[in-house]
Write an enzyme that holds these catalytic residues in place. Structure first.
Site, PDB file in Angstrom:
ATOM      1  N   HIS A  44     -49.740  74.172 -88.047  1.00 57.45           N
ATOM      2  CA  HIS A  44     -51.107  73.968 -87.561  1.00 57.45           C
ATOM      3  C   HIS A  44     -51.401  75.169 -86.657  1.00 57.45           C
ATOM      4  CE1 HIS A  44     -51.382  69.963 -89.192  1.00 57.45           C
ATOM      5  NE2 HIS A  44     -50.246  69.616 -88.598  1.00 57.45           N
ATOM      6  N   ASN A 103     -39.186  67.604 -90.217  1.00 64.06           N
ATOM      7  CA  ASN A 103     -40.518  68.222 -90.162  1.00 64.06           C
ATOM      8  C   ASN A 103     -40.991  68.325 -88.711  1.00 64.06           C
ATOM      9  OD1 ASN A 103     -42.924  69.076 -91.688  1.00 64.06           O
ATOM     10  ND2 ASN A 103     -43.908  67.224 -90.887  1.00 64.06           N
ATOM     11  N   GLU A 131     -48.050  71.319 -93.427  1.00 63.97           N
ATOM     12  CA  GLU A 131     -49.333  70.780 -92.943  1.00 63.97           C
ATOM     13  C   GLU A 131     -50.278  71.909 -92.555  1.00 63.97           C
ATOM     14  OE1 GLU A 131     -48.797  67.759 -89.927  1.00 63.97           O
ATOM     15  OE2 GLU A 131     -47.006  66.959 -90.902  1.00 63.97           O
ATOM     16  N   GLU A 178     -41.179  65.424 -85.960  1.00 64.72           N
ATOM     17  CA  GLU A 178     -41.521  65.794 -84.575  1.00 64.72           C
ATOM     18  C   GLU A 178     -40.575  65.230 -83.512  1.00 64.72           C
ATOM     19  OE1 GLU A 178     -45.643  64.846 -83.915  1.00 64.72           O
ATOM     20  OE2 GLU A 178     -46.323  66.256 -85.451  1.00 64.72           O
ATOM     21  N   ASP A 196     -53.007  74.376 -91.626  1.00 64.27           N
ATOM     22  CA  ASP A 196     -54.438  74.552 -91.369  1.00 64.27           C
ATOM     23  C   ASP A 196     -54.560  75.613 -90.285  1.00 64.27           C
ATOM     24  OD1 ASP A 196     -53.704  72.877 -89.200  1.00 64.27           O
ATOM     25  OD2 ASP A 196     -54.882  71.177 -89.913  1.00 64.27           O
TER      26      ASP A 196
HETATM   27  C1  XIL Z   1     -52.701  63.169 -88.563  1.00 67.63           C
HETATM   28  C2  XIL Z   1     -53.745  62.714 -89.568  1.00 67.63           C
HETATM   29  O1  XIL Z   1     -54.265  63.843 -90.198  1.00 67.63           O
HETATM   30  C3  XIL Z   1     -54.822  61.931 -88.876  1.00 67.63           C
HETATM   31  O2  XIL Z   1     -55.705  61.340 -89.836  1.00 67.63           O
HETATM   32  C4  XIL Z   1     -54.213  60.822 -88.012  1.00 67.63           C
HETATM   33  O3  XIL Z   1     -55.254  60.194 -87.277  1.00 67.63           O
HETATM   34  C5  XIL Z   1     -53.187  61.384 -87.071  1.00 67.63           C
HETATM   35  O4  XIL Z   1     -52.205  62.076 -87.807  1.00 67.63           O
HETATM   36  N1  XIL Z   1     -48.607  66.039 -87.518  1.00 67.63           N
HETATM   37  C6  XIL Z   1     -48.281  65.186 -88.542  1.00 67.63           C
HETATM   38  C7  XIL Z   1     -49.361  64.453 -89.271  1.00 67.63           C
HETATM   39  O5  XIL Z   1     -47.104  65.111 -88.917  1.00 67.63           O
HETATM   40  O6  XIL Z   1     -48.938  63.181 -89.714  1.00 67.63           O
HETATM   41  C8  XIL Z   1     -50.602  64.308 -88.437  1.00 67.63           C
HETATM   42  O7  XIL Z   1     -51.623  63.742 -89.256  1.00 67.63           O
HETATM   43  C9  XIL Z   1     -51.010  65.651 -87.888  1.00 67.63           C
HETATM   44  C10 XIL Z   1     -49.938  66.211 -87.002  1.00 67.63           C
END
Ligand code: XIL
Length: 445
Positions: A229, A193, A256, A151, A258
């Protein structure tokens, strides 16, 4: 009997149409594996005692990512003191499943330990590179792909880097991190990422330009992760965005995934899966949790299993899209450069010995120096190492240096001067020009 080996995408797709779903694999991981891909989940060490959770995990997935356990705050809670208990739990769970393990994440502006949040400039740069070196060394040989940097780009239309303490150490912090990671674990694929990079937009184009630049200059990068996401829609150019990155010669991964629960959840999941299956260099998909009740997106029910562990409609749509096949993913190991071996004989009592592992590229290198104590142990050490002419040291971690050209001496820092009998510690440095080839001298005290 699905034609899993040596068939081209076109033939494969046609075969599936003929064979139908009777021969299809019945779990996400097994189905993805038929085209050389993985299907993974982010998992939490604290949930591994939940039988429903691990039952689904063991049955369905062939890759795991630690949801939080390998982040900076978890692995280096105070400077130079590393804790791997929970990260190792995830690692061992993955190993027991025969799964690929995605490391997440070496450097990120979030979830930094407070001591790092308080650093800046060269102190932060050295601490960050040391963190990369130490964690990637601990997991060396075990990780399929590391999110080396997470990020680092800004949202909105600028296509620029995000402001952060890491960014303020200099724009080259990302490439320095990738080089340190490659030196520490030459077998891991190294990924960048990010989120909101799932379609062609200013942010993803900023990342694209960075990857293109890294490729052209030989900065070691092997993969790009698209977090995905997603809300209630998917960018129409999702697949072509993956493809433009793949065309740069990197693997792409959905890291990631969802999707907000709404009318389109199953459709969007299927579209993401089809896009990955259509891009040969798409290595696999990871969903960010197992059951809706495990999700960080509380109340959005964005995952493939409901709170009771039942398969949702989205699960079926993903499985069908995996079983529909696609071009086989060419699993290419990342390029490695030879690494020199540590000494085979121990130094004499009261003394120390040092050896160098080198990772070089045109114009620069990262060196990792192992200091091994003799049978009496040491309390303090000094390493001297001649650099070739034209080489200059640009940063050092886990040691202080005197001089930057010619014969440079390195002295221990407060937390690594004591080495028990037969034990070792490691420090590192980065330099320009050609790396050192001489055997370093080591003096105790
Ligand atoms: C999130 C986790 O799922 C949570 O448990 C934590 O509190 C915060 O981080 N982008 C990412 C992940 O790269 O590491 C994040 O994970 C979600 C967003």
């Amino acid at each position: 009997m699905l034609l899993a080996t040596a068939v081209t995408g076109v033939v494969f797709a046609a075969s599936v149409a003929v064979i139908g779903t009777a021969d299809a694999a019945s779990t996400l991981g097994a189905s993805a594996a038929q085209t050389g891909r993985y299907f993974g989940a982010a998992i939490a060490a604290g949930k591994l005692g939940d039988a429903t959770y691990t039952g689904i995990l063991n049955r369905e997935f062939n890759a795991v990512t630690p949801e939080n356990e390998m982040k900076w705050d978890a692995t280096e809670p105070s400077q130079g003191r590393f804790t791997y208990t929970n990260g190792d739990r995830i690692l061992n769970q993955g190993i027991s499943m025969g799964a690929k393990i995605r490391g997440h994440a070496l450097l990120w502006h979030q979830q930094q330990p407070s001591w790092a949040q308080g650093l800046s400039g060269s102190a932060l740069r050295s601490a960050a590179l040391n963190h990369v070196t130490q964690v990637a060394t601990h997991y060396r040989g075990k990780i399929y792909a590391w999110d080396v940097v997470n990020e680092a780009f800004a949202d909105g239309g600028s296509g620029a880097r995000r402001d952060s303490n890491l960014q303020r150490t200099g724009n080259d912090w990302i490439e320095a991190a990738f080089r340190a990671a490659r030196a520490a674990d030459p077998g891991a694929k190294l990924c960048y990422n990010d989120y909101n990079t799932d379609g062609v937009n200013a942010k993803s184009t900023g990342v694209y330009n960075m990857v293109k630049d890294f490729k052209s200059r030989g900065v070691p990068i092997d993969c790009v992760g698209f977090q995905s996401h997603l809300g209630t829609s998917i960018p129409g150019d999702y697949q072509s965005n993956l493809q433009r990155f793949a065309d740069l010669g990197v693997e792409v991964q959905i890291t990631e995934l969802d999707v907000a629960q709404g009318g389109n959840q199953a459709t969007i999941y299927a579209a993401v899966t089809r896009a990955c299956m259509a891009v040969s260099r798409c290595g696999g998909i990871t969903v960010w949790g197992i059951r809706d009740s495990d999700s960080w997106r509380t109340g959005e029910n964005p995952l493939l299993f409901d709170a009771s562990g039942n398969k949702k409609a989205a699960y079926t749509s993903v499985l069908n899209a995996l079983n529909a096949g696609g071009p086989t993913n060419p699993t290419t190991p990342p390029p490695t450069t030879p690494v020199t071996s540590p000494p085979t004989s121990n130094p004499p009592s009261g003394a120390c010995a040092a050896s160098v592992s080198l990772n070089s590229w045109s114009g620069g290198y990262v060196a990792t120096v192992r200091v091994t104590a003799g049978s009496a142990g040491v309390n303090g050490w000094t390493v001297s190492l001649p650099l070739p002419s034209g080489s200059a040291l640009t940063s050092t971690w886990n040691a202080t240096n005197t001089g930057t050209t010619g014969t440079v001496t390195f002295h221990n820092v407060s937390y690594n001067g004591q080495i028990a009998a037969g034990g070792y510690t490691e420090f590192g440095f980065q330099g320009t020009g050609a790396g050192p080839t001489a055997t370093p001298g080591c003096a105790a005290g």
